[in-house]
Design a protein around this motif. Structure first.
Motif, PDB file in Angstrom:
ATOM      1  N   LEU A 194       3.410  -8.379   3.086  1.00 48.16           N
ATOM      2  CA  LEU A 194       2.688  -7.616   2.049  1.00 48.16           C
ATOM      3  C   LEU A 194       3.659  -6.784   1.225  1.00 48.16           C
ATOM      4  CD1 LEU A 194      -0.541  -6.525   3.956  1.00 48.16           C
ATOM      5  CD2 LEU A 194      -0.365  -8.171   2.061  1.00 48.16           C
ATOM      6  N   ALA A 195       4.678  -6.211   1.875  1.00 52.52           N
ATOM      7  CA  ALA A 195       5.658  -5.413   1.128  1.00 52.52           C
ATOM      8  C   ALA A 195       6.322  -6.274   0.043  1.00 52.52           C
ATOM      9  CB  ALA A 195       6.710  -4.845   2.080  1.00 52.52           C
ATOM     10  N   ARG A 196       6.711  -7.483   0.404  1.00 54.16           N
ATOM     11  CA  ARG A 196       7.367  -8.372  -0.577  1.00 54.16           C
ATOM     12  C   ARG A 196       6.402  -8.736  -1.704  1.00 54.16           C
ATOM     13  NH1 ARG A 196       9.203 -10.016   4.578  1.00 54.16           N
ATOM     14  NH2 ARG A 196      11.471  -9.942   4.792  1.00 54.16           N
ATOM     15  N   HIS A 197       5.153  -9.086  -1.343  1.00 55.17           N
ATOM     16  CA  HIS A 197       4.145  -9.437  -2.364  1.00 55.17           C
ATOM     17  C   HIS A 197       3.905  -8.246  -3.312  1.00 55.17           C
ATOM     18  CE1 HIS A 197       2.697 -13.406  -1.463  1.00 55.17           C
ATOM     19  NE2 HIS A 197       2.139 -13.117  -0.308  1.00 55.17           N
ATOM     20  N   PHE A 198       3.694  -7.063  -2.736  1.00 56.59           N
ATOM     21  CA  PHE A 198       3.342  -5.905  -3.563  1.00 56.59           C
ATOM     22  C   PHE A 198       4.521  -5.512  -4.460  1.00 56.59           C
ATOM     23  CE2 PHE A 198       0.050  -4.572  -0.153  1.00 56.59           C
ATOM     24  CZ  PHE A 198      -0.956  -5.268  -0.800  1.00 56.59           C
ATOM     25  N   ALA A 199       5.734  -5.653  -3.967  1.00 53.60           N
ATOM     26  CA  ALA A 199       6.901  -5.347  -4.807  1.00 53.60           C
ATOM     27  C   ALA A 199       6.955  -6.311  -5.993  1.00 53.60           C
ATOM     28  CB  ALA A 199       8.179  -5.440  -3.981  1.00 53.60           C
ATOM     29  N   ARG A 200       6.724  -7.587  -5.736  1.00 55.97           N
ATOM     30  CA  ARG A 200       6.731  -8.584  -6.821  1.00 55.97           C
ATOM     31  C   ARG A 200       5.634  -8.289  -7.838  1.00 55.97           C
ATOM     32  NH1 ARG A 200       8.398 -12.474  -2.776  1.00 55.97           N
ATOM     33  NH2 ARG A 200       6.236 -12.742  -2.164  1.00 55.97           N
ATOM     34  N   ALA A 201       4.530  -7.687  -7.365  1.00 55.66           N
ATOM     35  CA  ALA A 201       3.411  -7.364  -8.271  1.00 55.66           C
ATOM     36  C   ALA A 201       3.654  -6.055  -9.023  1.00 55.66           C
ATOM     37  CB  ALA A 201       2.112  -7.289  -7.477  1.00 55.66           C
ATOM     38  N   GLY A 202       4.806  -5.408  -8.773  1.00 53.13           N
ATOM     39  CA  GLY A 202       5.177  -4.237  -9.573  1.00 53.13           C
ATOM     40  C   GLY A 202       4.878  -2.892  -8.946  1.00 53.13           C
ATOM     41  N   HIS A 203       4.576  -2.870  -7.649  1.00 51.94           N
ATOM     42  CA  HIS A 203       4.248  -1.606  -6.985  1.00 51.94           C
ATOM     43  C   HIS A 203       5.491  -0.994  -6.325  1.00 51.94           C
ATOM     44  CE1 HIS A 203       0.071  -2.356  -7.812  1.00 51.94           C
ATOM     45  NE2 HIS A 203       0.215  -3.577  -7.343  1.00 51.94           N
ATOM     46  N   GLU A 204       5.382   0.325  -6.093  1.00 56.04           N
ATOM     47  CA  GLU A 204       6.455   1.068  -5.406  1.00 56.04           C
ATOM     48  C   GLU A 204       6.085   1.209  -3.937  1.00 56.04           C
ATOM     49  OE1 GLU A 204       8.249   4.879  -6.875  1.00 56.04           O
ATOM     50  OE2 GLU A 204       6.668   4.553  -8.348  1.00 56.04           O
ATOM     51  N   LEU A 205       7.076   1.068  -3.063  1.00 57.39           N
ATOM     52  CA  LEU A 205       6.758   1.000  -1.634  1.00 57.39           C
ATOM     53  C   LEU A 205       7.561   1.979  -0.796  1.00 57.39           C
ATOM     54  CD1 LEU A 205       7.033  -2.865  -1.429  1.00 57.39           C
ATOM     55  CD2 LEU A 205       4.914  -1.572  -1.549  1.00 57.39           C
ATOM     56  N   ALA A 206       6.889   2.572   0.204  1.00 56.65           N
ATOM     57  CA  ALA A 206       7.566   3.296   1.277  1.00 56.65           C
ATOM     58  C   ALA A 206       7.230   2.549   2.560  1.00 56.65           C
ATOM     59  CB  ALA A 206       7.079   4.735   1.353  1.00 56.65           C
ATOM     60  N   VAL A 207       8.247   1.942   3.179  1.00 58.16           N
ATOM     61  CA  VAL A 207       8.030   1.049   4.318  1.00 58.16           C
ATOM     62  C   VAL A 207       8.499   1.734   5.594  1.00 58.16           C
ATOM     63  CG1 VAL A 207       8.482  -1.267   5.208  1.00 58.16           C
ATOM     64  CG2 VAL A 207       8.534  -0.866   2.747  1.00 58.16           C
ATOM     65  N   SER A 208       7.690   1.612   6.668  1.00 54.03           N
ATOM     66  CA  SER A 208       8.043   2.297   7.923  1.00 54.03           C
ATOM     67  C   SER A 208       7.695   1.439   9.131  1.00 54.03           C
ATOM     68  CB  SER A 208       7.298   3.636   8.003  1.00 54.03           C
ATOM     69  OG  SER A 208       5.908   3.410   8.109  1.00 54.03           O
ATOM     70  N   ASN A 209       8.322   1.795  10.242  1.00 50.74           N
ATOM     71  CA  ASN A 209       7.998   1.149  11.522  1.00 50.74           C
ATOM     72  C   ASN A 209       8.088   2.205  12.617  1.00 50.74           C
ATOM     73  OD1 ASN A 209      10.713   1.518  11.932  1.00 50.74           O
ATOM     74  ND2 ASN A 209      11.250  -0.648  11.929  1.00 50.74           N
ATOM     75  N   SER A 210       8.146   1.788  13.876  1.00 55.32           N
ATOM     76  CA  SER A 210       8.191   2.805  14.942  1.00 55.32           C
ATOM     77  C   SER A 210       9.617   3.212  15.286  1.00 55.32           C
ATOM     78  CB  SER A 210       7.469   2.302  16.206  1.00 55.32           C
ATOM     79  OG  SER A 210       8.250   1.352  16.892  1.00 55.32           O
ATOM     80  N   ARG A 211      10.604   2.361  14.939  1.00 54.79           N
ATOM     81  CA  ARG A 211      11.973   2.629  15.397  1.00 54.79           C
ATOM     82  C   ARG A 211      12.799   3.467  14.429  1.00 54.79           C
ATOM     83  NH1 ARG A 211      14.052  -2.807  15.567  1.00 54.79           N
ATOM     84  NH2 ARG A 211      12.220  -3.171  14.272  1.00 54.79           N
ATOM     85  N   GLY A 212      12.289   3.652  13.208  1.00 56.54           N
ATOM     86  CA  GLY A 212      13.014   4.522  12.287  1.00 56.54           C
ATOM     87  C   GLY A 212      13.542   3.803  11.068  1.00 56.54           C
ATOM     88  N   PRO A 213      13.719   4.555   9.952  1.00 55.05           N
ATOM     89  CA  PRO A 213      14.107   3.967   8.655  1.00 55.05           C
ATOM     90  C   PRO A 213      15.395   3.153   8.721  1.00 55.05           C
ATOM     91  CG  PRO A 213      13.499   6.284   8.394  1.00 55.05           C
ATOM     92  CD  PRO A 213      13.481   6.004   9.867  1.00 55.05           C
ATOM     93  N   GLU A 214      16.356   3.570   9.564  1.00 51.15           N
ATOM     94  CA  GLU A 214      17.645   2.852   9.579  1.00 51.15           C
ATOM     95  C   GLU A 214      17.476   1.398  10.020  1.00 51.15           C
ATOM     96  OE1 GLU A 214      16.808   5.511  11.274  1.00 51.15           O
ATOM     97  OE2 GLU A 214      16.828   4.874  13.373  1.00 51.15           O
ATOM     98  N   THR A 215      16.391   1.110  10.776  1.00 47.53           N
ATOM     99  CA  THR A 215      16.168  -0.274  11.238  1.00 47.53           C
ATOM    100  C   THR A 215      15.526  -1.136  10.153  1.00 47.53           C
ATOM    101  OG1 THR A 215      13.976   0.208  12.148  1.00 47.53           O
ATOM    102  CG2 THR A 215      15.857   0.545  13.615  1.00 47.53           C
ATOM    103  N   LEU A 216      15.221  -0.536   9.007  1.00 48.86           N
ATOM    104  CA  LEU A 216      14.574  -1.279   7.914  1.00 48.86           C
ATOM    105  C   LEU A 216      15.536  -1.518   6.753  1.00 48.86           C
ATOM    106  CD1 LEU A 216      11.175   0.600   8.099  1.00 48.86           C
ATOM    107  CD2 LEU A 216      11.528  -1.833   8.536  1.00 48.86           C
ATOM    108  N   ARG A 217      16.831  -1.278   7.008  1.00 53.82           N
ATOM    109  CA  ARG A 217      17.829  -1.373   5.943  1.00 53.82           C
ATOM    110  C   ARG A 217      17.833  -2.768   5.303  1.00 53.82           C
ATOM    111  NH1 ARG A 217      22.927  -0.051   8.565  1.00 53.82           N
ATOM    112  NH2 ARG A 217      21.893   1.766   9.364  1.00 53.82           N
ATOM    113  N   ASP A 218      17.783  -3.818   6.136  1.00 54.65           N
ATOM    114  CA  ASP A 218      17.861  -5.187   5.595  1.00 54.65           C
ATOM    115  C   ASP A 218      16.640  -5.501   4.732  1.00 54.65           C
ATOM    116  OD1 ASP A 218      20.201  -5.443   6.927  1.00 54.65           O
ATOM    117  OD2 ASP A 218      19.437  -6.776   8.504  1.00 54.65           O
TER     118      ASP A 218
END
Ligand SMILES: NC(=O)c1ccc[n+]([C@@H]2O[C@H](COP(=O)([O-])OP(=O)(O)OC[C@H]3O[C@@H](n4cnc5c(N)ncnc54)[C@H](OP(=O)(O)O)[C@@H]3O)[C@@H](O)[C@H]2O)c1
Length: 208
Positions: A15-39
């Motif tokens: 969904l993050a990839r789809h919504f970004a392509r549709a022109g939206h701004e995203l804040a993405v999170s998980n349980s392990r912390g932002p540094e694990t979402l770098r890729d």
């Protein structure tokens, strides 16, 4: 639109990839912390930043929750007042542990989330499509093969917001009623679950 995402796995990441392509701004999170979402945020590029779940709730006008249901009590209980929360979660006891109130059909998983995230306007959506189909089967509006996505919720305006997002990323929203009704109509084990049917057939199948 600003969209917070909690849970950046198969469904949340897609969904993050789809919504970004549709022109939206995203804040993405998980349980392990932002540094694990770098890729992931590097791949999506400028529209995405990595945050904590609490920051994703604060950031989003719409917040996607896409985690194993068994962990829903770990989600921020405050901060989502008035916000549209998209619940993609399903109840799988083997993964999530048993919830007596779900086993007895006293309530639905989305109503549990609604009770936990105080004041949120929860819309159940994207729970009934396999993630690779969500990733690969976007189609233009009017294409006879376009797949319908069942949605349900108690707030009509919130459902319209989610239906628009669904249309933008290549699917047709199909309203299946309130959280209590729809939660039962498109949960695992129902005929419409992962059926990939077009909107008119979905309505017929679900009797809505
Ligand atoms: N897979 C499908 O095809 C599919 C289709 C429709 C609906 N669903 C449902 O959608 C939900 C997500 O499924 P998925 O396949 O995307 O799962 P997944 O690939 O295992 O991803 C789960 C994500 O949730 C995060 N997470 C777990 N606990 C969290 C917490 N307490 N706070 C914040 N983030 C948390 C995980 O982050 P960490 O790794 O950092 O813990 C991970 O990013 C499930 O309820 C599933 O049943 C799945």
């Amino acid at each position: 639109m600003k969209i917070g995402i909690i849970g950046a796995g198969n469904i949340g990441g897609t969904l993050a990839r789809h919504f970004a392509r549709a022109g939206h701004e995203l804040a993405v999170s998980n349980s392990r912390g932002p540094e694990t979402l770098r890729d992931l945020v590097a791949e999506i590029g400028e529209p995405a930043r990595a945050t904590t779940p609490a920051e994703a709730v604060e950031f989003g006008e719409v917040v996607v929750v896409s985690i194993p249901l068994g962990r829903y009590r770990e989600l921020p209980a405050e901060g989502a007042e008035g916000k549209v929360v998209i619940d993609t979660n399903n109840y799988y006891p083997n993964r999530d542990g048993h919830f007596e109130e779900l086993d007895s059909d006293a309530t639905t998983s989305s109503e549990l989330l609604q009770a936990h995230m105080k004041g949120a306007r929860v819309v159940k959506a994207f729970n009934a499509i396999y993630w690779e189909h969500l990733r690969d089967q976007s189609r233009l509006s009017g294409d006879p093969k376009r797949i319908g996505i069942p949605i349900s919720g108690d707030d009509a305006q919130a459902k319209r917001t989610v239906a628009k997002l669904i249309d933008e990323i290549g699917f047709d929203a199909v309203d299946m009623g309130t959280l209590a009704e729809g939660g039962r109509r498109h949960q695992p084990g129902t005929p419409v679950y992962t059926s990939d049917l077009q909107a008119s057939k979905l309505r017929k199948f679900a009797g809505v």
